[in-house]
Design a protein around this motif. Structure first.
Motif, PDB file in Angstrom:
ATOM      1  N   GLN A 308       0.838  -1.192   0.000  1.00 29.00           N
ATOM      2  CA  GLN A 308       0.000   0.000   0.000  1.00 29.00           C
ATOM      3  C   GLN A 308       0.874   1.244   0.000  1.00 29.00           C
ATOM      4  O   GLN A 308       1.985   1.249   0.510  1.00 29.00           O
ATOM      5  N   GLY A 309       0.361   2.328  -0.607  1.00 32.54           N
ATOM      6  CA  GLY A 309       1.154   3.523  -0.833  1.00 32.54           C
ATOM      7  C   GLY A 309       1.405   4.339   0.426  1.00 32.54           C
ATOM      8  O   GLY A 309       0.593   4.368   1.349  1.00 32.54           O
ATOM      9  N   LEU A 310       2.577   5.024   0.430  1.00 30.00           N
ATOM     10  CA  LEU A 310       2.952   5.885   1.553  1.00 30.00           C
ATOM     11  C   LEU A 310       3.749   7.064   1.009  1.00 30.00           C
ATOM     12  O   LEU A 310       4.738   6.881   0.307  1.00 30.00           O
ATOM     13  N   PHE A 311       3.282   8.282   1.305  1.00 31.26           N
ATOM     14  CA  PHE A 311       3.959   9.522   0.883  1.00 31.26           C
ATOM     15  C   PHE A 311       4.419  10.257   2.134  1.00 31.26           C
ATOM     16  O   PHE A 311       3.621  10.512   3.039  1.00 31.26           O
ATOM     17  N   GLU A 312       5.732  10.602   2.206  1.00 34.07           N
ATOM     18  CA  GLU A 312       6.289  11.209   3.405  1.00 34.07           C
ATOM     19  C   GLU A 312       7.088  12.462   3.054  1.00 34.07           C
ATOM     20  O   GLU A 312       7.795  12.490   2.053  1.00 34.07           O
ATOM     21  N   LEU A 313       6.961  13.496   3.906  1.00 32.92           N
ATOM     22  CA  LEU A 313       7.798  14.690   3.841  1.00 32.92           C
ATOM     23  C   LEU A 313       8.608  14.762   5.125  1.00 32.92           C
ATOM     24  O   LEU A 313       8.074  14.530   6.209  1.00 32.92           O
ATOM     25  N   PHE A 314       9.900  15.117   5.003  1.00 28.74           N
ATOM     26  CA  PHE A 314      10.788  15.114   6.165  1.00 28.74           C
ATOM     27  C   PHE A 314      11.355  16.509   6.401  1.00 28.74           C
ATOM     28  O   PHE A 314      11.708  17.217   5.455  1.00 28.74           O
ATOM     29  N   GLY A 315      11.437  16.903   7.674  1.00 26.60           N
ATOM     30  CA  GLY A 315      12.133  18.110   8.074  1.00 26.60           C
ATOM     31  C   GLY A 315      13.366  17.715   8.875  1.00 26.60           C
ATOM     32  O   GLY A 315      13.265  17.086   9.920  1.00 26.60           O
ATOM     33  N   ASN A 316      14.537  18.045   8.374  1.00 25.22           N
ATOM     34  CA  ASN A 316      15.773  17.517   8.955  1.00 25.22           C
ATOM     35  C   ASN A 316      16.302  18.336  10.119  1.00 25.22           C
ATOM     36  O   ASN A 316      17.367  18.036  10.647  1.00 25.22           O
ATOM     37  N   PHE A 322       9.747  13.456  15.286  1.00 22.00           N
ATOM     38  CA  PHE A 322       9.027  14.459  14.508  1.00 22.00           C
ATOM     39  C   PHE A 322       9.774  14.832  13.234  1.00 22.00           C
ATOM     40  O   PHE A 322       9.542  15.882  12.670  1.00 22.00           O
ATOM     41  N   LYS A 323      10.723  13.993  12.806  1.00 21.74           N
ATOM     42  CA  LYS A 323      11.460  14.279  11.580  1.00 21.74           C
ATOM     43  C   LYS A 323      10.519  14.232  10.380  1.00 21.74           C
ATOM     44  O   LYS A 323      10.699  14.958   9.411  1.00 21.74           O
ATOM     45  N   ARG A 324       9.520  13.366  10.453  1.00 18.65           N
ATOM     46  CA  ARG A 324       8.509  13.335   9.391  1.00 18.65           C
ATOM     47  C   ARG A 324       7.535  14.477   9.631  1.00 18.65           C
ATOM     48  O   ARG A 324       6.927  14.575  10.675  1.00 18.65           O
ATOM     49  N   THR A 325       7.388  15.361   8.642  1.00 13.51           N
ATOM     50  CA  THR A 325       6.496  16.505   8.795  1.00 13.51           C
ATOM     51  C   THR A 325       5.134  16.262   8.161  1.00 13.51           C
ATOM     52  O   THR A 325       4.171  16.932   8.518  1.00 13.51           O
ATOM     53  N   ALA A 326       5.033  15.338   7.195  1.00 12.50           N
ATOM     54  CA  ALA A 326       3.740  15.047   6.567  1.00 12.50           C
ATOM     55  C   ALA A 326       3.751  13.605   6.084  1.00 12.50           C
ATOM     56  O   ALA A 326       4.755  13.125   5.552  1.00 12.50           O
ATOM     57  N   VAL A 327       2.627  12.915   6.282  1.00 12.14           N
ATOM     58  CA  VAL A 327       2.477  11.527   5.840  1.00 12.14           C
ATOM     59  C   VAL A 327       1.096  11.364   5.225  1.00 12.14           C
ATOM     60  O   VAL A 327       0.090  11.749   5.827  1.00 12.14           O
ATOM     61  N   ILE A 328       1.072  10.847   4.007  1.00 12.68           N
ATOM     62  CA  ILE A 328      -0.189  10.463   3.365  1.00 12.68           C
ATOM     63  C   ILE A 328      -0.094   8.965   3.106  1.00 12.68           C
ATOM     64  O   ILE A 328       0.824   8.502   2.432  1.00 12.68           O
ATOM     65  N   SER A 329      -1.027   8.202   3.635  1.00 11.36           N
ATOM     66  CA  SER A 329      -0.920   6.748   3.530  1.00 11.36           C
ATOM     67  C   SER A 329      -2.305   6.126   3.448  1.00 11.36           C
ATOM     68  O   SER A 329      -3.326   6.807   3.560  1.00 11.36           O
ATOM     69  N   THR A 330      -2.312   4.831   3.240  1.00 13.17           N
ATOM     70  CA  THR A 330      -3.550   4.063   3.258  1.00 13.17           C
ATOM     71  C   THR A 330      -3.506   3.109   4.434  1.00 13.17           C
ATOM     72  O   THR A 330      -2.435   2.645   4.845  1.00 13.17           O
ATOM     73  N   GLU A 331      -4.686   2.823   4.980  1.00 11.95           N
ATOM     74  CA  GLU A 331      -4.779   1.887   6.095  1.00 11.95           C
ATOM     75  C   GLU A 331      -5.857   0.859   5.790  1.00 11.95           C
ATOM     76  O   GLU A 331      -6.876   1.169   5.175  1.00 11.95           O
ATOM     77  N   ASP A 332      -5.605  -0.354   6.216  1.00 11.43           N
ATOM     78  CA  ASP A 332      -6.528  -1.460   5.984  1.00 11.43           C
ATOM     79  C   ASP A 332      -7.222  -1.802   7.299  1.00 11.43           C
ATOM     80  O   ASP A 332      -6.582  -2.256   8.253  1.00 11.43           O
TER      81      ASP A 332
END
Length: 601
Positions: A308-316, A322-332
């Motif tokens: 399943q797809g996962l889109f992540e944005l990271f702030g270093n 909290f390094k991941r600033t945005a996550v778009i994903s699917t859940e079953d």
């Protein structure tokens, strides 16, 4: 003038050339007569920076014999690539004309040298001068146009311990192109620089693997080979820029899935700042020079080989997690796939999900105590709650929902506090356990209807301090202020919500000069008048004017008998009475205007 004659013997050359010596014979004349006696002779080869001195040379009837290289060995490259050398001589310090030394023909079975009329030649022999390469054969063919490069060269080379011998072939052209072949190596060269190299490398216990190098004018452009440092069977391809920096990298990668070793292809793009993009079948990601990910698009395995797809944005610049600033994903959730959005900050997060039993949008603050705030929006009952984290026993501070009373739905807003006070807003009315108040003013469009008493400002003596009378001369200050009728510039200032009807009032700037406390300048620079406070000014003016009237009336009673003689005072009194009438009327108008303004507010 001195002259000499050079005679050489090929027999002597064959005997001495490999010992870096060369016999030399000449004849010396002085003033036309052969020289006899002993002389010192110095010989030089300027091109090779070689020289030596022969002392006590016996000269008989002009003839002398010396061995070149007997004092200082001749250079090993005496005739390499050339057919002749210029020898400089001097006798007892007197320089003689240069002599040309010609390369002699080799004889015997140890070497072969065939030369045409031009530069064309065929040479065969054995490599000398090295314990490793001693007696290894070679064959060289030169063309007629140039003797700089061998057109064809065949030879045998060996490794350092002479345990492995390798045949090699070199083929060249007069424009600088040349090829080199050996059992494990093939190169296409230009001016001795390989443009294309194909060779096999031995990586020890990883075995042999092939490598291809393509060079541009400045650096290697392509390298195709194996990842020998990891696994010689995993391929790699590197494309480099002019600064020899990798700009594209293709490789085979190993990974594990449920304990099983698997392989996949991976592509990496680089720029001059070492930022890179990685692409493989399960991930697409952007990285900076330090290897930190900025964006990642990948698939996650949810079991049973379901990706399943996962889109992540990271702030270093933030610590984990909290390094991941945005996550778009699917859940079953067992009965279908549902989208999920999460936004993270150092002390906050946003969660929006449409999963079954999880229909919500959640905004929160992640802190170290129980007072972190959280905003939740849920459906299908459609409610929004701003509450304290960790399921505090206090009710949500802000609660918005839709109520259904059987005869229709209506919206409701509830505000709560920790002290138990609350206010509820809904179409049926407002209920509150505390007084309802607006701060910083209220704008009302149209009429304001109040049932009951309307209190504008409280004037209780107990709430005030530093109470001072306005003082004298109030009437004189009032005389400097005018009353005006006017219309608002409604079209130019729509945000002010001005009325279109004619107005009666004061000019704030005129009032400010006399009574600054009654005028306020707002943040936008415009001035406003405190008409309620102006009532007190008018009151003091009337009192001041009334005192003058009473004084004049008292004087008038004493001078009643002298009215005819006091015409001037009578006129003054009449004038004062007119002023009293005017001010009285003005006070009445201002009071009426104030009451009207208060009623509209």
């Amino acid at each position: 003038m001195k002259k000499f004659l050079l005679l050489t013997s090929t027999m002597f050359f064959v005997l001495f050339v490999f010992a870096q010596k060369l016999p030399f014979q000449g004849k010396l004349f002085e003033l036309g007569w052969p020289v006899n006696g002993i002389r010192n002779i110095e010989v030089k080869l300027p091109d090779l920076l070689w020289s030596e001195v022969h002392t006590g040379v016996q000269i008989t009837n002009g003839l002398y014999f010396i061995v070149l290289g007997s004092n200082t060995p001749l250079p090993a490259n005496l005739f390499n690539g050339v057919e002749e050398r210029q020898l400089m001589l001097s006798v007892d310090g007197t320089p003689l004309s240069p002599v040309t030394l010609y390369r002699p023909l080799a004889s015997g079975l140890d070497s072969l040298y065939l030369k045409g009329s031009g530069n064309g030649s065929l040479k065969g022999g054995f490599i000398k001068g090295s314990a490793v390469n001693e007696n290894l054969p070679y064959l060289k063919l030169n063309g007629n146009l140039s003797n700089t490069f061998d057109r064809i060269s065949l030879g045998i080379s060996s490794n350092q311990d002479n345990s492995i011998e390798t045949g090699n072939i070199s083929v060249s052209s007069t424009n600088g192109l040349n090829n080199y072949f050996s059992p494990g190596y093939l190169a296409l060269n230009h001016n001795d620089t390989a443009s294309l190299s194909l060779f096999s490398q031995n990586w020890g216990n990883k075995g042999f693997s092939g490598t291809i190098l393509l060079r541009g004018p400045k650096t290697i452009n392509f390298e195709i080979g194996s990842k020998h440092w990891e696994n010689a069977d995993l391929p790699q391809l590197q494309m480099r820029g002019t600064a020899s920096q990798t700009i594209l990298y293709l490789s085979g990668e190993k990974y594990q899935d449920a304990g099983v070793d698997k392989e996949m292809a991976q592509m990496t793009f680089f720029d001059s700042d070492d930022k890179n993009v990685i692409l493989n079948p399960s991930q697409f990601s952007f990285h900076d020079a330090a290897g930190n990910r900025a964006v990642s698009i990948r698939g996650t395995n949810h079991g049973s080989n379901k990706i399943q797809g996962l889109f992540e944005l990271f702030g270093n610049n933030s610590p984990e997690p909290f390094k991941r600033t945005a996550v778009i994903s699917t859940e079953d959730w067992g009965n279908g796939d549902f989208g999920k959005l999460e936004l993270f900050g150092v002390n906050s997060n946003v969660l929006i999900s449409n999963g079954i039993n999880e229909n919500k949008a959640e905004f929160g603050m992640s802190g170290n105590d129980n007072l972190s705030a959280r905003l939740r929006m849920a459906g299908p009952d459609a409610h929004i709650a701003l509450e304290e984290e960790l399921h505090s026993s206090n009710p949500p501070k802000v609660f918005l929902d839709i109520e259904n009373h059987g005869n229709g739905n209506f919206g409701r807003l509830v505000l709560n506090s920790d002290g138990g006070t609350s206010t509820t807003y809904k179409p049926g009315g407002l209920s509150s356990s505390v007084p309802f108040a607006f701060e910083n003013g209220v704008i009302v469009k149209g009429d304001l209807i109040v049932t009951g008493n309307l209190s504008t400002n409280t004037s209780d003596h107990r709430l005030k301090k530093d109470i001072q009378p306005l003082g004298n001369n109030t009437l004189k200050k009032i005389a400097q202020i005018g009353g005006y009728s006017y219309f608002w510039r409604k079209e130019e200032f729509p945000q002010k919500h001005f009325s279109e009807s004619q107005q009666i009032g004061l000019i704030a700037q005129e009032l400010e000069e006399q009574f600054p406390a009654l005028v306020k300048t707002g943040d936008d620079g415009f001035k406003s008048v405190n008409y309620n406070g102006f009532t007190a000014v008018l009151l003091e003016a009337v009192k001041e004017l009334n005192a003058k009237v009473e004084k004049l009336e008292l004087e008038n009673n004493h001078l009643h008998a002298e009215i005819s003689a006091s015409a001037n005072k009578s006129e003054e009194m009449d004038g004062l009475k007119k002023q009293v009438d005017f001010l009285t009327k003005l006070v009445q108008e201002k009071i009426a205007e104030t009451e009207k303004t208060a009623g509209k507010n």
